[in-house]
Design an enzyme around this catalytic site. Structure first.
Site, mmCIF file in Angstrom:
data_model
loop_
_atom_site.group_PDB
_atom_site.id
_atom_site.type_symbol
_atom_site.label_atom_id
_atom_site.label_comp_id
_atom_site.label_asym_id
_atom_site.label_seq_id
_atom_site.Cartn_x
_atom_site.Cartn_y
_atom_site.Cartn_z
ATOM 1 C CD GLU A 85 -1.209 0.107 -9.818
ATOM 2 O OE1 GLU A 85 -1.560 0.811 -8.184
ATOM 3 O OE2 GLU A 85 -0.155 1.674 -10.432
HETATM 4 C C1 TNX Z 1 1.698 0.295 -7.071
HETATM 5 S S1 TNX Z 1 2.754 -2.134 -7.097
HETATM 6 C C2 TNX Z 1 2.271 0.148 -8.465
HETATM 7 C C3 TNX Z 1 2.846 1.570 -8.233
HETATM 8 C C4 TNX Z 1 2.759 2.575 -7.267
HETATM 9 C C5 TNX Z 1 3.238 1.974 -6.818
HETATM 10 C C6 TNX Z 1 4.188 2.762 -5.212
HETATM 11 C C7 TNX Z 1 2.763 -1.621 -8.676
HETATM 12 C C8 TNX Z 1 2.973 -2.807 -9.933
HETATM 13 N N1 TNX Z 1 1.905 -0.966 -8.996
HETATM 14 O O1 TNX Z 1 3.207 1.950 -9.786
HETATM 15 O O2 TNX Z 1 4.195 3.185 -7.757
HETATM 16 O O3 TNX Z 1 1.965 1.241 -5.971
HETATM 17 O O4 TNX Z 1 3.652 2.573 -3.829
#
Ligand code: TNX
Length: 626
Positions: A405
């Protein structure tokens, strides 16, 4: 947003269990050798399971416990039929088993690693049995008859394939040995004693977890209970399907003190999970002390989601977690999430920000808005220091670098960053592990690297290509293994972006064939991540973890042929009295045939929030010891 902490950072040195709520006396834990379990912390709000039924039809803490429906899952008998994760081979025997008595000893031989498993076993069994259970280094193979007690022996020692082996040491003398492998074990039990045989101390440790499940559930209580303490007769041969069986705890969105992490480690050990992934840094907090960059924790550690005080682990705290995990044959996998999820670091050191300006602290739940600078050297110099220090504190082979992300970066910038970062990890001697965004086309394959898949689709071409280039895969499908997803619309904690995940959805998939174009041989294992935006106490952690963690644990350990929902659900139901005895909060999933013995919480137990919910309170008196 941008709130600064209400109080100073909550440093975990006092080991305050976060089940303890403001206004209640804090309980501190004396220093305990790492091989011993922490005493169960008895906060009445947790152990009495004073659940607040939100929907009386589904949640029944105070109401009669649901009975198995006709045609529904069958109820496990207990003992050899109830072991979870399901072993490779189980042969219950007729006749009496082994009864623990005042004369029972635990024989380990002299190897320190085996003795440590023996001490750990004694620590598990002494509180409820009230027995002394001395651990002796007497040759485990020398004893026969009722005095044999519990023997833990390694193959290759006197008890091994080349040495004398009585029935207590794993089979009739002269029988060809199984190849038990790095974590396998063989357990035999009869009137004369219980023998656990393994190639390694890790195998013995897993055998001990099985032995624990063969005893009555009251073994999990922390005060003396009535026996008898009988291990049924029979034989188990067991070894894991996957080398990597993990759970992740996000200590960044909410901080959890050391004692909580240790209790979580004990929960993993029960189900033969062997990796603890700690998500140590994110936008809302930096949780691991880095001596060369002290403001990371001084400033970046003082926040968390919702504006609470945050906190961080000192080097000594982290070492204590590692030692406690090592004593349970669990590898700690530290994650420093970069280049995104870095707002807390940027608040501490503005020079790391793309514009060189420190942003305000962030205490919300958004993702994807932050990044360290990818041009110039500052971020790489910083990461060489940080990863070097974390690597030096970490005995395990992996450094997790996140990589998810990073929405403010274009693909070229992301690849530039990762192509500089991965060799920095390798230079520490550790193996690169990252979320599956690391599989992006222009990110080079770093030898040995491991990619953690968290998507909800069953096909991902970039991941398949990374695997073809040599990457191995850990499967954490968001819609299967995410412990932070809600169980149902009615459960209060959690998110739902990846779906609602009750225990059947967590169980009914196959890691070996989950992703198109990825051969089973590339799968290193499975992991269940617990993100903690909505989770801020030990009881919240447990409510989200049980019963889903055992489901993922079974996928990681048990052979694919043993996959059977009805059988699993029955064995899961048989675990509930153990959780109750240990004060573990769990979600009473509607499709599991819980038994009368199980007084599981239907919701996270009473605290400020639950008090505000409508509905009758269940009586804590419903739970009695024994
Ligand atoms: C996605 S899964 C994220 C996290 C969040 C989560 C909440 C991932 C690698 N990144 O930063 O906490 O969703 O469900």
């Amino acid at each position: 947003m941008g709130a600064i902490s209400r109080a100073g950072p909550r440093i975990s040195g006092g080991y305050i269990w976060s089940g303890t709520r403001p206004g209640r006396p804090a309980s501190s834990t004396p220093d305990i050798p790492p091989w011993l379990p922490l005493p169960p912390v008895k906060d009445p709000s947790v152990t009495t399971h004073a659940g607040i039924p939100q929907d009386p039809a589904e949640h029944t803490a105070a109401a009669p416990v649901p009975r198995p429906r006709a045609g529904g899952p069958r109820v496990a008998r207990g003992g050899f039929d109830a072991v979870l994760p399901a072993p490779v081979e189980v042969e219950p025997a007729d006749g009496p088993g082994y009864r623990l008595t005042a004369g029972t000893v635990i024989r380990t031989g002299p190897e320190p690693a085996v003795r440590a498993v023996g001490e750990y076993l004694a620590g598990l069994l002494r509180p409820a049995t009230g027995l002394t259970l001395p651990v002796t280094d007497a040759d485990p193979t020398a004893a026969t008859g009722p005095a044999a007690g519990i023997t833990l022996s390694l193959t290759g020692t006197a008890a091994g394939p080349d040495g004398p082996r009585g029935p207590d040491q794993g089979g009739p003398a002269g029988e060809a040995p199984e190849r038990l492998g790095a974590e396998g074990y063989r357990l035999t039990s009869g009137t004369d004693g219980v023998g656990i045989l393994a190639d390694t101390a890790a195998g013995l440790f897993h055998g001990v977890q099985t032995l624990r499940q063969l005893l009555p559930a009251a073994i999990d209580r922390d005060t003396p209970q009535d026996g008898p303490w009988e291990v049924p007769a029979g034989r188990i041969v067991d070894h894991p399907r996957y080398a990597y069986r993990g759970a992740m705890l996000d200590v960044a969105r909410h901080f959890f003190p050391v004692a909580d992490v240790l209790r979580f480690v004990d929960h993993l050990a029960r189900y033969k999970i062997n990796h603890l992934h700690l998500h140590l840094t994110d936008d809302q907090g930096w949780r691991i002390e880095i001596e060369s960059w002290p403001r990371l924790t001084e400033v970046g550690g003082a926040t968390e989601v919702g504006g609470g005080p945050g906190g961080y682990y000192t080097g000594a705290d982290y070492r204590r977690i590692v030692a406690y995990a090592v004593a349970r044959h669990i590898t700690v996998v530290p994650e420093i999430d970069v280049p995104g999820h870095t707002n807390a670091a940027l608040t501490a050191y503005g020079q790391l920000a793309p514009d060189g300006v420190a942003p305000p602290a962030y205490t919300g739940e958004d993702v994807g808005f932050s990044s360290v600078a990818v041009h110039g050297d500052v971020s790489y110099d910083f990461l060489a220091d940080v990863l070097g220090e974390v690597a030096a504190l970490t005995p395990g082979p992996y450094l997790h670098v996140g990589g998810d992300e990073a929405f403010t970066l274009g693909p070229a910038e992301y690849a530039t960053f990762m192509n500089r970062l991965q060799p920095i990890v390798s230079a520490t001697g550790k193996t690169v592990l990252g979320w599956h965004q690391l599989a992006a086309a222009d990110v080079r394959h770093e030898p040995g690297r491991v990619i953690q898949y968290w998507g909800t689709a069953t096909a991902d071409e970039s991941v398949a290509a990374a695997v073809r280039a040599g990457a191995r895969l850990i499967l954490s499908p968001g819609n299967r293994s995410y412990l932070d997803m809600k169980y149902s619309e009615r459960t209060p904690l959690g998110k739902d972006w990846a779906g609602l995940i009750d225990v059947r959805a967590a169980y009914d998939w196959d890691p070996g064939g989950h992703l198109d174009g990825v051969p089973g041989s590339a799968v290193l294992g499975v992991e269940a991540p617990l993100w903690t935006e909505t989770v801020d106490s030990m009881s919240d952690i447990e409510f989200m973890t049980f019963p889903r963690l055992p489901a993922v644990a079974e996928l990681g350990w048990s052979p694919a042929e043993r996959h059977d929902w009805a059988d699993f659900a029955a064995r899961l139901a048989a675990q509930a009295p153990r959780w109750t005895a240990a004060g573990i909060v769990f979600h009473r999933s509607a499709d599991v045939p819980w038994t009368d013995d199980a007084h599981g919480a239907t919701e996270p137990p009473a605290d400020g929030r639950a008090d505000a919910l409508p509905g009758p309170r269940a009586s804590g008196d419903a739970v009695t010891a024994g």
